[in-house]
Design an enzyme around this catalytic site. Structure first.
Site, PDB file in Angstrom:
ATOM      1  N   HIS A  62      46.181  47.147  37.509  1.00  0.00           N
ATOM      2  CA  HIS A  62      44.717  47.177  37.624  1.00  0.00           C
ATOM      3  C   HIS A  62      44.228  46.679  38.993  1.00  0.00           C
ATOM      4  CE1 HIS A  62      40.482  46.498  36.901  1.00  0.00           C
ATOM      5  NE2 HIS A  62      40.663  45.195  36.939  1.00  0.00           N
ATOM      6  N   HIS A  87      41.247  39.710  42.646  1.00  0.00           N
ATOM      7  CA  HIS A  87      39.950  39.506  41.996  1.00  0.00           C
ATOM      8  C   HIS A  87      40.019  38.927  40.585  1.00  0.00           C
ATOM      9  CE1 HIS A  87      40.448  43.462  39.966  1.00  0.00           C
ATOM     10  NE2 HIS A  87      39.585  42.999  39.114  1.00  0.00           N
ATOM     11  N   ASP A  88      41.130  39.130  39.887  1.00  0.00           N
ATOM     12  CA  ASP A  88      41.218  38.596  38.524  1.00  0.00           C
ATOM     13  C   ASP A  88      42.134  37.380  38.416  1.00  0.00           C
ATOM     14  OD1 ASP A  88      39.435  40.177  37.143  1.00  0.00           O
ATOM     15  OD2 ASP A  88      40.896  41.782  36.784  1.00  0.00           O
ATOM     16  N   GLU A  91      40.349  33.934  37.434  1.00  0.00           N
ATOM     17  CA  GLU A  91      39.788  34.029  36.090  1.00  0.00           C
ATOM     18  C   GLU A  91      40.875  33.902  35.012  1.00  0.00           C
ATOM     19  OE1 GLU A  91      36.593  34.564  35.319  1.00  0.00           O
ATOM     20  OE2 GLU A  91      36.849  34.893  33.161  1.00  0.00           O
ATOM     21  N   ASP A  92      41.980  34.621  35.228  1.00  0.00           N
ATOM     22  CA  ASP A  92      42.932  34.789  34.125  1.00  0.00           C
ATOM     23  C   ASP A  92      44.261  34.052  34.267  1.00  0.00           C
ATOM     24  OD1 ASP A  92      41.047  36.594  33.290  1.00  0.00           O
ATOM     25  OD2 ASP A  92      42.105  38.347  34.055  1.00  0.00           O
ATOM     26  N   ASP A 152      36.113  47.660  40.659  1.00  0.00           N
ATOM     27  CA  ASP A 152      36.655  47.083  39.427  1.00  0.00           C
ATOM     28  C   ASP A 152      36.060  47.813  38.227  1.00  0.00           C
ATOM     29  OD1 ASP A 152      37.866  45.313  37.661  1.00  0.00           O
ATOM     30  OD2 ASP A 152      36.251  43.842  37.803  1.00  0.00           O
TER      31      ASP A 152
END
Ligand code: MN
Length: 734
Positions: A62, A87-88, A91-92, A152
């Site tokens: 992704h 970018h993620d 967050e994750d 995204d």
């Protein structure tokens, strides 16, 4: 075991391939950039190694794909690519923003942080408006945040099939509401179109598939038509000696569907299923003249429809779009839209913003874009607390087309279509807006509600004593002006309310009553207002009279409303007295019932219930009620301020008022009859007088109508404006 190992090998290969595909699209200039991208890829792969997408594939695919979109489809460079890869991560995964700052520096850390902040938005029940505001805040920081966010979203939309249907709907509607218009405004037409199509695929899947199938069926036919269309043109364009290419791509499913709905016609009857695009490869200095030369070749061969000529070559759209559009009558009498542009213009149209940056210094149109960004920043700098207001204002600006006007010095200002003279004043400067008393257009005095027209030259007259009023909100169109006016009004209301609160406290103290929550509730009910701010303000403005407190019952410091004998029983007929009494407007003057004054409505401006008004004490003729918008008001207020009193309407449905309208339009036989018919039969309006003058095909008419309030009056004005032979309707005063 063997099977698993092979499987893992295959996945690794997929990831490597995706990464290589990404690299092919990034324009890398230095080794350092290459290393940075590699590092981001490795960090992200490591961090996401345990995760999988809903579809089951490794999560890292992704961010890699998002990065590829930013590079390949938006034309962004290494900074955006690195940010997209990461970018993620925060967050994750266990990676922190500090880790990123250490490895990649402040800029990328800032972008990733901004991306993280509004991530996970599908799960969190945060209102859309708030989300949108967050997006715009980050837009003002660095546009790349929004671009990566959009990439995204694009990838998530493309792979939405793996999500459960209710989530698909939620994500699709959010995309249609926020991301598609934003992409449009940023000039990312391709992305916008794809967003719309992907959304429609989910929200109206059957209709989507139907249109898609029909487009496929007619594909060959279209290609044949385009080559037939080009046949008489090719040679002449070749003679210009420039490289050019032609594309005849069909319009998007969404836009075709829209047209079918709007015009209520089937697919087969849409004449502009596609546009012929002629793209020339010429240096910037030549592009304008070549575009026009091609235009002239086309219109020599085919008849153009003049009103369909759109020249965004001379004046680009405010999102930077440049192109020359025309519609001609092509082979077999079919309408064909032709778009003529240079390769540079085409890239700007496809990739928007990034292409602007690329050509910065070459194209003047990026100043238009900068101006828009500045506008966003300005909106954000005003402490508008209500995100919904903010969003609505912003959306108006997103969707509107523009009107081009000029300052006295000849500087061009671009405002949304439908903007008024007052918007222009606010566009010049907030203070100019606040103090605006009048505007001249092309040397002629106009009301501040004047609708701007292309090419108008405006100058604003200001006065120190001027203040924004509530009614201005109805006049302005731009988000900036609205938010500034609201801000000023709120400030004003709060400030003036302070005095009202003081008055009230003092009065209550005398009555030995405390302003408890219960007592406040009684007061709100008694005065018929919504909030304490309204109450204090009303008292301060003397619209609510503290003398009326006598009417309340006080027992042990507790207020209550006295019970009237029989408030709900119908009045005896005899009490209605005469007809004239029934029709007399009901007003308060300085908060008291107006009946204690000898008063009447001013003949000069003829107020109607709902107008903003004031009372003016004349020397011989009692108290006159004028509209705030009365042409004499400025004079009275500035010279005889001591004679002015507050006046307010007491809502009544039995009263009637006469208002004068002036209308202009195209003269025709039976025009009087038609207008009379609209007014009396359709709108059921009483007319007092009707006069009409005609000259060279135009008419000017004056109609006096009888109405109960401004809502009715505005409805009449709107209805008359909707008549095709009417060009303007305005309320006039003598
Ligand atoms: Mn993501």
């Amino acid at each position: 075991m063997v099977a698993l190992a092979t499987y893992q090998e295959a996945e690794k290969k997929d990831i490597q391939n995706a990464y290589r595909r990404l690299l092919r699209h990034v324009k890398i200039k230095t080794d350092e950039e290459r290393k940075l991208i590699r590092k981001a890829f490795e960090m992200s792969t490591q961090a996401h190694c345990e995760q999988r997408r809903k579809s089951g594939e490794p999560y890292i695919l992704h961010p890699i794909e998002v990065a590829r979109i930013t590079a390949a489809e938006m034309g962004l460079g290494p900074v955006a690519v690195v940010s997209a890869l990461l970018h993620d991560v925060v967050e994750d995964t266990p990676v922190t923003i500090e880790n990123i700052r250490e490895e990649f520096g402040d800029k990328i850390a800032m972008i990733v942080e901004a991306l993280t902040k509004f991530d996970g938005m599908y799960d969190v029940e945060s209102p859309q408006a708030e989300t949108f505001k967050k997006i715009l805040v980050s837009l003002a920081q660095d546009v790349r945040v929004v671009m990566v966010k959009m990439a995204d979203r694009l990838h998530n939309m493309r792979t939405l099939g793996a999500m459960p249907p209710h989530k698909q709907m939620k994500i699709a509607s959010e995309t249609a509401f926020i991301y598609a218009p934003l992409a449009h405004r940023l000039g990312l037409y391709k992305v916008k179109t794809e967003f719309e199509d992907l959304c429609m695929k989910i929200t109206e899947s059957e209709r989507y598939q139907g249109i898609e199938a029909k487009l496929k069926e007619t594909e060959k036919q279209r290609a044949r038509f385009v080559s037939e269309f080009m046949k008489p043109l090719r040679k002449e364009i070749e003679e210009l000696g420039v490289k050019f290419r032609i594309s005849g791509r069909a319009k998007s499913v969404f836009s075709i569907s829209n047209k079918m709905k709007k015009k209520q016609i089937p697919f087969e009857e849409i004449y502009d299923l596609f546009a012929v695009r002629i793209i020339v490869d010429v240096p910037k200095t030549n592009e304008k003249s070549i575009c026009w030369q091609i235009y002239s070749i086309i219109t020599d061969a085919y008849n153009p429809i003049p009103e369909r000529l759109k020249d965004w070559v001379s004046t680009p759209k405010s999102n930077g779009y440049e192109s020359l559009h025309t519609t001609v009558v092509g082979p077999k009498g079919r309408f064909v839209e032709v778009q003529i542009r240079s390769e540079r213009m085409d890239e700007v149209a496809e990739k928007g913003l990034a292409a602007h940056w690329k050509y910065k210094g070459v194209s003047s149109s990026n100043t238009v874009f900068d101006r828009w960004l500045n506008h966003v920043r300005e909106m954000l700098s005003s402490p508008e607390e209500d995100a919904v207001n903010f969003l609505n204002d912003f959306r108006t600006n997103l969707f509107s087309k523009e009107v081009y006007v000029f300052t006295p010095k000849g500087d061009m200002r671009i405002l949304p279509k439908g903007s008024t003279a007052l918007d222009f004043a606010f566009d010049i400067h907030t203070e100019v807006g606040y103090k605006c008393v009048g505007v001249q257009v092309n040397g002629r005095q106009v009301p501040i509600s004047y609708l701007l027209k292309n090419g108008d030259r405006l100058s604003v007259t200001t006065s120190k004593s001027q203040k924004p009023s509530e009614s201005w909100l109805q006049i302005v169109k731009t988000g900036k002006a609205k938010s500034r006016i609201r801000q000023a009004l709120k400030e004003e209301r709060k400030q003036q309310g302070e005095i009202g609160k003081e008055y009230l406290m003092r009065k209550l103290k005398n009555l030995k009553v405390e302003l408890t929550y219960e007592n406040l509730e009684v007061l709100l009910k008694f005065y018929g207002v919504q909030s304490s701010i309204d109450l204090y303000y009303g008292i301060a403005m003397e619209e609510l009279s503290l003398n009326r407190l006598k009417e309340l019952e006080i027992e042990h410091g507790k207020l209550s409303i006295k019970k009237e004998e029989k408030p709900s029983s119908p009045r005896p007929v005899s009490q209605r007295k005469t007809n004239t009494d029934k029709q007399k407007p009901r007003l308060t003057i300085n908060g008291e019932d107006a009946s204690q004054y000898s008063h009447s409505l001013a003949a000069c401006c003829k107020p109607v219930q709902g107008d903003e008004i004031f009372a003016y004490t004349t020397t011989h003729d009692g108290v006159k009620i004028h509209r705030n918008a009365c042409p004499n008001a400025k004079n009275m207020l500035s010279k005889y301020g001591y004679r002015v009193m507050k006046a307010a309407w007491v809502t009544s449905f039995n009263t009637s008022f006469v208002a004068d309208l002036e209308l202009t339009g195209i003269d025709d036989i039976g025009i009087i009859q038609r207008l009379t018919n609209v007014l009396t039969n359709q709108l059921r309006v009483d007319m007092r007088s009707f006069s009409m003058d005609g000259d060279e095909g135009y008419f000017i008419g004056k109609i006096s109508v009888v109405v109960n309030n401004t809502d009715q009056l505005n409805f009449i004005i709107k209805s008359l404006q909707n008549q095709e032979y009417v060009s303007s309707v305005v309320r006039i005063q003598d």
